[in-house]
Design an enzyme around this catalytic site. Structure first.
Site, mmCIF file in Angstrom:
data_model
loop_
_atom_site.group_PDB
_atom_site.id
_atom_site.type_symbol
_atom_site.label_atom_id
_atom_site.label_comp_id
_atom_site.label_asym_id
_atom_site.label_seq_id
_atom_site.Cartn_x
_atom_site.Cartn_y
_atom_site.Cartn_z
ATOM 1 N N ARG A 122 43.982 34.460 45.133
ATOM 2 C CA ARG A 122 42.827 34.605 46.037
ATOM 3 C C ARG A 122 41.513 34.671 45.271
ATOM 4 O O ARG A 122 40.488 34.171 45.716
ATOM 5 C CB ARG A 122 43.012 35.854 46.921
ATOM 6 C CG ARG A 122 43.938 35.594 48.097
ATOM 7 C CD ARG A 122 44.440 36.866 48.706
ATOM 8 N NE ARG A 122 45.466 37.469 47.859
ATOM 9 C CZ ARG A 122 45.878 38.714 47.975
ATOM 10 N NH1 ARG A 122 45.332 39.509 48.870
ATOM 11 N NH2 ARG A 122 46.822 39.168 47.182
ATOM 12 N N ASP A 156 48.141 41.960 41.511
ATOM 13 C CA ASP A 156 48.163 40.952 42.575
ATOM 14 C C ASP A 156 46.748 40.510 42.922
ATOM 15 O O ASP A 156 45.800 41.290 42.805
ATOM 16 C CB ASP A 156 48.864 41.547 43.813
ATOM 17 C CG ASP A 156 49.290 40.463 44.798
ATOM 18 O OD1 ASP A 156 49.342 39.275 44.425
ATOM 19 O OD2 ASP A 156 49.563 40.826 45.965
ATOM 20 N N HIS A 188 45.167 33.137 37.250
ATOM 21 C CA HIS A 188 46.167 33.703 36.337
ATOM 22 C C HIS A 188 45.606 33.808 34.915
ATOM 23 O O HIS A 188 45.870 34.786 34.216
ATOM 24 C CB HIS A 188 47.438 32.846 36.340
ATOM 25 C CG HIS A 188 48.124 32.779 37.677
ATOM 26 N ND1 HIS A 188 48.313 33.900 38.458
ATOM 27 C CD2 HIS A 188 48.663 31.739 38.370
ATOM 28 C CE1 HIS A 188 48.948 33.543 39.579
ATOM 29 N NE2 HIS A 188 49.161 32.237 39.553
ATOM 30 N N LEU A 221 51.408 53.168 22.253
ATOM 31 C CA LEU A 221 51.494 52.803 23.670
ATOM 32 C C LEU A 221 52.731 51.944 23.868
ATOM 33 O O LEU A 221 52.989 51.025 23.090
ATOM 34 C CB LEU A 221 50.243 52.009 24.082
ATOM 35 C CG LEU A 221 50.287 51.339 25.471
ATOM 36 C CD1 LEU A 221 50.266 52.376 26.585
ATOM 37 C CD2 LEU A 221 49.105 50.377 25.644
#
Ligand code: IPE
Ligand code: IPE
Ligand code: MG
Length: 253
Positions: free
Chosen positions: A30, A26, A43, A137
């Site tokens: 901002r 998140d 993004h 992974l």
């Protein structure tokens, strides 16, 4: 102790490095705003940080990385932001899967994929199939994911599988149908961007996960920040309801 290596059923071996890390990435908006850039620039930068995070997990021997990329509530955002996020998702799949595959990463996308356009759905399926044999992974991207959706879709499948059964259901009956059934529950949860909430992420699986919140915005969450989170995890005593003394005497009793 049950057939699942579920962390709420078994006390996992104490380890400095978590086996499964789940992240709410998140703060992209901002981060961009601080730089007078459009939200999408945040993004774009955020995708770079995903790359860095995957590398860090490979280097540290972390086996599962689950990233919240788009929540079932994120459709509420302005249409142009949603559309740009979808384009970024497509682009990332087109550009990154080859490299993930070469590095032994198995990719899965969890969430209600039926809401995505057919092209994105088929890219997801291709990426999952291509990387299905990889074991270094497990990278899980939660997209159009919601914790409540997950529990409800699992419940529906569970009931449909045994229509004649009326009672006696237990957690172990539900768990095989949950989106993350293939993985142990997260050991460490990280949320960047300063908010201290779960935002409908893995509700079932986070029952005993160690939570780490940081004000650092996702595009600034570099390897050094990740190591801080891991160090914090290393300091925790995971008791799973037991006493401290019990843990030091018999870690897996
Ligand atoms: C997280 O960053 C990315 C997504 C939810 C897709 P945000 O876009 O929520 O960034 P902030 O919270 O507005 O800063
Ligand atoms: C959570 O972030 C979802 C993702 C990071 C994909 P949001 O920015 O959507 O969460 P809220 O709305 O602040 O709780
Ligand atoms: Mg946000």
């Amino acid at each position: 102790m049950g057939i699942f290596s579920s962390s709420t059923r078994q006390v996992p071996e104490a380890a400095a490095v978590p086996r499964h890390v789940a992240v709410i990435m998140d703060g992209n908006g901002r981060w961009a705003k601080k730089r007078f850039l459009p939200r999408v620039a945040g993004h774009v930068k955020g995708v770079e940080l995903v790359r860095e995070m995957v590398r860090a997990c490979l280097e540290r021997g972390i086996q599962y990385l689950t990233l919240f990329a788009f929540s079932s509530e994120n459709w509420r955002r302005p249409a142009d932001e949603v559309s740009l996020l979808m384009q970024l998702f497509v682009k990332a799949l087109e550009q990154e899967v080859e490299k993930l595959d070469r590095n032994g990463v198995r990719l899965r996308v969890i969430g209600d994929l039926s809401a995505f356009e057919p092209r994105l759905q088929s890219l997801i399926r291709q990426a999952e199939n291509k990387t299905a044999g990889n074991t270094r992974l497990d990278l899980n991207i939660a997209a159009n994911y919601g914790g409540r959706w997950d529990i409800m879709q699992a419940l529906n499948k569970m009931l449909a599988a045994q229509p004649e059964r009326r009672e006696g259901w237990g957690e172990a009956d539900l768990e095989p149908y949950l989106s993350m059934h293939f993985a142990p529950e997260p050991d460490l949860f990280i949320r960047t961007g300063g908010e201290e909430r779960i935002s409908n992420f893995l509700l079932w699986q986070l029952a005993y996960t160690e939570l780490y919140f940081t004000p650092t915005l996702w595009p600034d969450f570099d390897t050094a920040e990740f190591d801080k989170a891991i160090a914090s995890y290393g300091q925790r005593e995971r008791r799973f309801g037991r006493t401290s003394e019990q843990l030091t005497e018999k870690p897996n009793a």
